[in-house]
Design a protein around this motif. Sequence first.
Motif, mmCIF file in Angstrom:
data_model
loop_
_atom_site.group_PDB
_atom_site.id
_atom_site.type_symbol
_atom_site.label_atom_id
_atom_site.label_comp_id
_atom_site.label_asym_id
_atom_site.label_seq_id
_atom_site.Cartn_x
_atom_site.Cartn_y
_atom_site.Cartn_z
ATOM 1 N N VAL A 39 20.043 52.921 39.593
ATOM 2 C CA VAL A 39 20.227 51.497 39.876
ATOM 3 C C VAL A 39 21.240 50.929 38.891
ATOM 4 O O VAL A 39 21.227 51.279 37.712
ATOM 5 C CB VAL A 39 18.896 50.723 39.735
ATOM 6 N N VAL A 40 22.091 50.036 39.388
ATOM 7 C CA VAL A 40 23.049 49.323 38.540
ATOM 8 C C VAL A 40 22.874 47.828 38.779
ATOM 9 O O VAL A 40 22.784 47.388 39.918
ATOM 10 C CB VAL A 40 24.507 49.729 38.866
ATOM 11 N N ILE A 41 22.799 47.073 37.701
ATOM 12 C CA ILE A 41 22.718 45.611 37.783
ATOM 13 C C ILE A 41 23.933 45.039 37.079
ATOM 14 O O ILE A 41 24.187 45.357 35.920
ATOM 15 C CB ILE A 41 21.426 45.083 37.128
ATOM 16 N N ILE A 42 24.671 44.199 37.769
ATOM 17 C CA ILE A 42 25.842 43.546 37.192
ATOM 18 C C ILE A 42 25.550 42.059 37.142
ATOM 19 O O ILE A 42 25.243 41.444 38.161
ATOM 20 C CB ILE A 42 27.098 43.816 38.037
ATOM 21 N N ASP A 43 25.651 41.482 35.949
ATOM 22 C CA ASP A 43 25.262 40.088 35.771
ATOM 23 C C ASP A 43 26.164 39.400 34.767
ATOM 24 O O ASP A 43 26.344 39.912 33.677
ATOM 25 C CB ASP A 43 23.812 40.042 35.287
ATOM 26 N N PRO A 44 26.682 38.266 35.039
ATOM 27 C CA PRO A 44 26.849 37.662 36.362
ATOM 28 C C PRO A 44 28.173 38.070 36.988
ATOM 29 O O PRO A 44 29.202 38.107 36.325
ATOM 30 C CB PRO A 44 26.811 36.174 36.081
ATOM 31 N N ILE A 45 28.128 38.367 38.252
ATOM 32 C CA ILE A 45 29.323 38.763 38.993
ATOM 33 C C ILE A 45 30.336 37.624 39.012
ATOM 34 O O ILE A 45 31.537 37.852 38.969
ATOM 35 C CB ILE A 45 28.943 39.193 40.430
ATOM 36 N N SER A 46 29.853 36.403 39.025
ATOM 37 C CA SER A 46 30.740 35.245 39.096
ATOM 38 C C SER A 46 31.707 35.171 37.913
ATOM 39 O O SER A 46 32.769 34.567 38.014
ATOM 40 C CB SER A 46 29.932 33.953 39.196
ATOM 41 N N ASN A 47 31.375 35.815 36.781
ATOM 42 C CA ASN A 47 32.290 35.803 35.639
ATOM 43 C C ASN A 47 33.601 36.513 35.948
ATOM 44 O O ASN A 47 34.614 36.243 35.302
ATOM 45 C CB ASN A 47 31.642 36.429 34.408
ATOM 46 N N LEU A 48 33.611 37.407 36.916
ATOM 47 C CA LEU A 48 34.849 38.081 37.286
ATOM 48 C C LEU A 48 35.856 37.099 37.881
ATOM 49 O O LEU A 48 37.056 37.351 37.870
ATOM 50 C CB LEU A 48 34.578 39.223 38.266
ATOM 51 N N LEU A 49 35.368 35.968 38.382
ATOM 52 C CA LEU A 49 36.264 34.959 38.947
ATOM 53 C C LEU A 49 37.128 34.297 37.881
ATOM 54 O O LEU A 49 38.105 33.634 38.209
ATOM 55 C CB LEU A 49 35.463 33.906 39.719
ATOM 56 N N THR A 50 36.798 34.493 36.615
ATOM 57 C CA THR A 50 37.629 33.934 35.549
ATOM 58 C C THR A 50 38.905 34.742 35.342
ATOM 59 O O THR A 50 39.828 34.268 34.683
ATOM 60 C CB THR A 50 36.860 33.847 34.209
ATOM 61 N N ILE A 51 38.959 35.954 35.893
ATOM 62 C CA ILE A 51 40.143 36.801 35.712
ATOM 63 C C ILE A 51 40.790 37.212 37.028
ATOM 64 O O ILE A 51 41.788 37.929 37.020
ATOM 65 C CB ILE A 51 39.810 38.066 34.888
ATOM 66 N N GLY A 52 40.222 36.781 38.144
ATOM 67 C CA GLY A 52 40.788 37.144 39.440
ATOM 68 C C GLY A 52 40.439 36.128 40.502
ATOM 69 O O GLY A 52 39.471 35.381 40.371
ATOM 70 N N LYS A 53 41.230 36.123 41.549
ATOM 71 C CA LYS A 53 40.981 35.241 42.682
ATOM 72 C C LYS A 53 39.841 35.816 43.517
ATOM 73 O O LYS A 53 39.617 37.034 43.513
ATOM 74 C CB LYS A 53 42.246 35.109 43.514
ATOM 75 N N PRO A 54 39.124 34.963 44.254
ATOM 76 C CA PRO A 54 37.986 35.452 45.047
ATOM 77 C C PRO A 54 38.285 36.671 45.922
ATOM 78 O O PRO A 54 37.485 37.613 45.926
ATOM 79 C CB PRO A 54 37.567 34.230 45.875
ATOM 80 N N PRO A 55 39.417 36.721 46.642
ATOM 81 C CA PRO A 55 39.664 37.937 47.451
ATOM 82 C C PRO A 55 39.827 39.195 46.595
ATOM 83 O O PRO A 55 39.412 40.287 47.002
ATOM 84 C CB PRO A 55 40.965 37.619 48.204
ATOM 85 N N GLU A 56 40.415 39.060 45.411
ATOM 86 C CA GLU A 56 40.592 40.205 44.518
ATOM 87 C C GLU A 56 39.247 40.688 43.983
ATOM 88 O O GLU A 56 38.972 41.888 43.945
ATOM 89 C CB GLU A 56 41.498 39.830 43.342
ATOM 90 N N VAL A 57 38.394 39.741 43.582
ATOM 91 C CA VAL A 57 37.060 40.083 43.076
ATOM 92 C C VAL A 57 36.242 40.744 44.181
ATOM 93 O O VAL A 57 35.591 41.765 43.962
ATOM 94 C CB VAL A 57 36.333 38.837 42.516
ATOM 95 N N LYS A 58 36.324 40.194 45.387
ATOM 96 C CA LYS A 58 35.599 40.775 46.524
ATOM 97 C C LYS A 58 36.053 42.210 46.778
ATOM 98 O O LYS A 58 35.237 43.096 47.021
ATOM 99 C CB LYS A 58 35.813 39.922 47.771
ATOM 100 N N SER A 59 37.358 42.449 46.689
ATOM 101 C CA SER A 59 37.886 43.798 46.902
ATOM 102 C C SER A 59 37.363 44.771 45.855
ATOM 103 O O SER A 59 36.930 45.879 46.188
ATOM 104 C CB SER A 59 39.417 43.758 46.856
ATOM 105 N N VAL A 60 37.374 44.380 44.605
ATOM 106 C CA VAL A 60 36.883 45.242 43.521
ATOM 107 C C VAL A 60 35.392 45.524 43.702
ATOM 108 O O VAL A 60 34.949 46.666 43.573
ATOM 109 C CB VAL A 60 37.172 44.606 42.143
ATOM 110 N N LEU A 61 34.627 44.489 44.014
ATOM 111 C CA LEU A 61 33.184 44.677 44.190
ATOM 112 C C LEU A 61 32.873 45.536 45.409
ATOM 113 O O LEU A 61 31.956 46.356 45.369
ATOM 114 C CB LEU A 61 32.485 43.322 44.282
ATOM 115 N N THR A 62 33.641 45.372 46.470
ATOM 116 C CA THR A 62 33.449 46.200 47.668
ATOM 117 C C THR A 62 33.694 47.666 47.344
ATOM 118 O O THR A 62 32.916 48.542 47.735
ATOM 119 C CB THR A 62 34.380 45.732 48.806
#
Length: 104
Positions: A39-62
């Motif tokens: 199991v992997v828990i990433i917290d908080p994912i929303s912090n990635l939005l400070t370094i990337g645009k939503p589509p970029e963050v979505k791509s990385v997370l996908t």
Amino acid sequence: APWEQKGLLRFHNVRPSVYVLEMHLVMMHKLIKEFKPGVVIIDPISNLLTIGKPPEVKSVLTRLIDFMKMDGIGISRPTGSATGGSISSNLAVRLTRTRCASSL
């Protein structure tokens, strides 16, 4: 920290601004390959939005989710973290070796 001492749990904390999005993905791949968690828990994912645009963050997370699914690894986010309400400015990754957290 008994789970850490037994090698069942591992934490990795890093500020989002330390790496670009792609390097966060590379580092998470490396940590996952080394530890082989269930199991992997990433917290908080929303912090990635400070370094990337939503589509970029979505791509990385996908891509991260696809990588973990191929190895049968579960991913979770703690309740409430999607709102960005975390006090921490770090991106925390928790890796656990069990397939079911309730069995601990």
